[in-house]
Design a protein around this motif. Structure first.
Motif, PDB file in Angstrom:
ATOM      1  N   SER A  19      53.285  53.003 149.518  1.00 24.71           N
ATOM      2  CA  SER A  19      51.990  52.824 148.874  1.00 24.71           C
ATOM      3  C   SER A  19      51.857  53.736 147.663  1.00 24.71           C
ATOM      4  O   SER A  19      52.202  54.914 147.715  1.00 24.71           O
ATOM      5  N   ARG A  21      49.229  54.963 144.330  1.00 21.69           N
ATOM      6  CA  ARG A  21      47.879  54.969 143.795  1.00 21.69           C
ATOM      7  C   ARG A  21      47.907  54.647 142.305  1.00 21.69           C
ATOM      8  O   ARG A  21      48.886  54.892 141.616  1.00 21.69           O
ATOM      9  N   LYS A 216      40.940  50.121 142.403  1.00 19.22           N
ATOM     10  CA  LYS A 216      40.617  49.225 143.514  1.00 19.22           C
ATOM     11  C   LYS A 216      41.648  48.111 143.658  1.00 19.22           C
ATOM     12  O   LYS A 216      41.966  47.687 144.761  1.00 19.22           O
ATOM     13  N   GLU A 219      44.570  49.515 145.455  1.00 21.06           N
ATOM     14  CA  GLU A 219      44.244  49.625 146.875  1.00 21.06           C
ATOM     15  C   GLU A 219      44.307  48.258 147.540  1.00 21.06           C
ATOM     16  O   GLU A 219      44.739  48.123 148.692  1.00 21.06           O
ATOM     17  N   ASP A 222      47.624  46.987 148.772  1.00 24.97           N
ATOM     18  CA  ASP A 222      48.201  47.781 149.867  1.00 24.97           C
ATOM     19  C   ASP A 222      47.578  47.276 151.162  1.00 24.97           C
ATOM     20  O   ASP A 222      46.440  47.599 151.486  1.00 24.97           O
ATOM     21  N   ASN A 225      46.154  49.721 153.660  1.00 26.59           N
ATOM     22  CA  ASN A 225      44.824  50.185 153.283  1.00 26.59           C
ATOM     23  C   ASN A 225      43.765  49.168 153.697  1.00 26.59           C
ATOM     24  O   ASN A 225      42.701  49.534 154.210  1.00 26.59           O
TER      25      ASN A 225
END
Length: 572
Positions: A19, A21, A216, A219, A222, A225
């Protein structure tokens, strides 16, 4: 086992994985050393969007816009689909705005929610094996040979586990991250280039809004998440019988594969099917609005993408959320201020509302709000109309855009998702019911929360509403009680018990004093005001119910509260 196995043997969320960011600086560095990729993507975007604009302008020049409107609407959908996930997301947002998009285009854009072209089946099954370390046949007893739905991020298969549970299997589109990375880089560049040409208060935060969207979106791709978000969401609504959240199967979930409980339901826009099972679509929409308010004002953890493809009506009258990729979190102070701003708006307290705008970041903390008050009163007063039901965010959006040119308003980046969520919910509801008013549903809910006074923060906000310029406002309490009862969800007896406990506490000393002063103001006992309040609530207070509440309150009363009761008559 594959190096991409991210699920522990006990079926719990993994402690490690690939993952990543969103990092605009890292993306800029990545793109700086790959200019050919940036150039080719920019050329692709310009080619498709430019071609659509050119065809639209030709229709206008040849005066055939009306004749070609259906063809051009399909053209726009196909153009956004060819450009991929980032642009499909834009189209999904527009698909819930009947106030901005004409009906023919709206019908086509709605198809972007769950009717997109699927990708190769063999590729999807290879992603399942790569992410979970086992073939689909080893994981699922049955799995549909083809996807039953395709969306912007991936496609969904219907499957049955070897243990017998019916599940949905979401598989992410291949090579999603590289394309999104280039799109966000180009969007950020465009935002920085456009911003200086816009009024400062409009263009100031454009790159921050892109960054918020980018964070977002990263995210959302993922799936670990998303699974965590679903479980948090389910925990928040565990006591709400109107909301359904699917169960997550962690053992069969990876970064690009998500296995969750299968939901049998109907899209909220499929009103015929909903009505056929005896469910009122408007009641389901109301559940959606109330659950959205709970997310914003109670839990602080909210669904930022509530379009029709993510919301389903169930045959038992419940509403189900099925996608938890785009979520966001609010702090306590923001939740309190949002609740207060709704009340200040309804009470037309524009001075306090301007303070709310400062607290939320729409105005700088050192802004002189004095010259802004008349403008707020003009814009929001017009939007409110004579009745609460006349208010809607569509009107506010139109009116407020003009205000932003004249005064130093700006949209904080953190609010872009909140505004998107509210507008999306309202747009969906307006599609089903042109007379829908989100505030007509929102205010009873906020009034109920304030009247219950379940937390010190809510009790402080209640005081702000009921006491102005050092005086208790009977008409505001009367108005709040009347509106709080309009949806039939306010049980006054528990509310009265909480109120009495608060009134007798040390924390309630100030309110006791104000109530006593209000009752005896101008050397007369204000029996008329009390009578009007009693007329509003008397049906709730049957003798046996009053006895139960009184007895429960007495059992919980402390010696300090007895003292408070004795001093009430002295106004101390």
């Amino acid at each position: 086992m594959s190096q991409h196995q991210f699920v522990s043997d006990d079926g719990q969320p993994p402690r490690r994985g690939r993952s990543q960011r969103y990092d605009p600086q890292a993306i800029a560095k990545y793109c700086r050393y790959r200019p050919w990729l940036v150039f080719w993507r920019a050329f692709t975007i310009f080619w498709y969007l430019g071609g659509f604009v050119l065809r639209f302008l030709l229709d206008r020049w040849r005066n055939v816009i009306e004749k070609n409107k259906l063809r051009r609407a399909a053209d726009l959908r196909q153009t956004l689909t060819r450009l991929g996930t980032t642009f499909i997301k834009v189209g999904q947002a527009l698909s819930t705005r009947p106030d901005l998009i004409q009906k023919d285009f709206l019908v086509e854009l709605v198809k972007l929610q769950d009717r997109l072209p699927p990708f190769n089946n063999a590729t999807a099954f290879a992603i399942i094996e790569e992410d979970l370390g086992r073939t689909p046949e080893e994981i699922y007893r049955e799995i549909s040979p083809h996807p039953i739905a395709a969306a912007s991020l991936g496609q969904v298969y219907q499957a049955v586990l070897h243990s017998g549970e019916k599940v949905a299997v979401k598989v992410q589109r291949p090579n999603l991250r590289p394309t999104i990375t280039l799109d966000l880089h180009l969007m950020r560049w465009a935002a920085s280039w456009i911003a200086p040409w816009l009024p400062l208060n409009i263009g100031h935060d454009l790159t921050l809004i892109v960054d918020e969207f980018g964070a977002k979106l990263f995210e959302e791709i993922d799936y670990f998440n998303e699974a965590r978000n679903a479980e948090i969401f389910a925990t928040n609504f565990r006591d709400d019988p109107t909301v359904k959240v699917p169960e997550i199967y962690w053992r069969y979930t990876g970064l690009r594969v998500l296995t969750l409980e299968w939901i049998d339901g109907f899209k909220l826009t499929d009103t015929e099917s909903i009505e056929a099972v005896g469910v009122d679509p408007n009641e389901v929409i109301k559940i959606g609005v109330i659950s959205g308010l709970k997310q914003l004002l109670e839990f602080g953890f909210f669904h930022a993408d509530p379009h029709p493809g993510n919301l389903f009506a169930l045959s038992d009258g419940r509403m189900a959320y099925i996608d938890f990729g785009m979520m966001d979190q609010l702090d306590e102070y923001t939740k309190e201020t949002l609740a207060a701003s709704v009340v200040h708006l309804i009470n037309r307290d524009f001075y306090q509302l301007a303070d709310d705008f400062k607290a939320l970041g729409f105005l700088a903390s050192d802004t002189d709000i004095t010259p802004i008050i008349p403008a707020l009163e003009k814009v929001l007063g017009n939007a409110m109309g004579e009745k609460v039901k006349d208010f809607n965010f569509k009107t506010i959006t139109d009116e407020f855009s003009e205000l932003m040119y004249e005064y130093p308003f700006r949209v904080p980046a953190k609010f872009s998702l909140i505004i998107r969520s509210l507008i999306t919910q309202e747009g969906l509801a307006l599609t089903l019911d042109p007379e829908f008013s989100i505030v007509e549903i929102a205010y009873p809910y906020v009034a109920q929360r304030l009247l219950r006074g379940e937390s010190p923060a809510m009790r402080r906000r209640l005081l702000e509403v009921l006491i102005q310029d050092g005086k208790f406002k009977w008409e505001r309490l009367e108005n709040m009680l009347a509106i709080a009862q309009t949806d039939g969800n306010l049980n006054l007896l528990p509310t009265a018990q909480l109120g009495l406990q608060y009134l007798l506490s040390e924390e309630g000393r100030y309110l006791r004093q104000q109530v006593l002063l209000a009752l005896t103001e101008n050397d007369r006992l204000h029996t008329q005001e009390v009578q009007r309040l009693w007329d509003l609530v008397k049906d709730e207070f049957q003798p046996h119910r009053i006895f139960d509440v009184a007895w429960n309150t007495i059992k919980e009363i402390s010696s300090e509260q007895v003292t408070a009761l004795m001093t009430l008559g002295h106004g101390k």
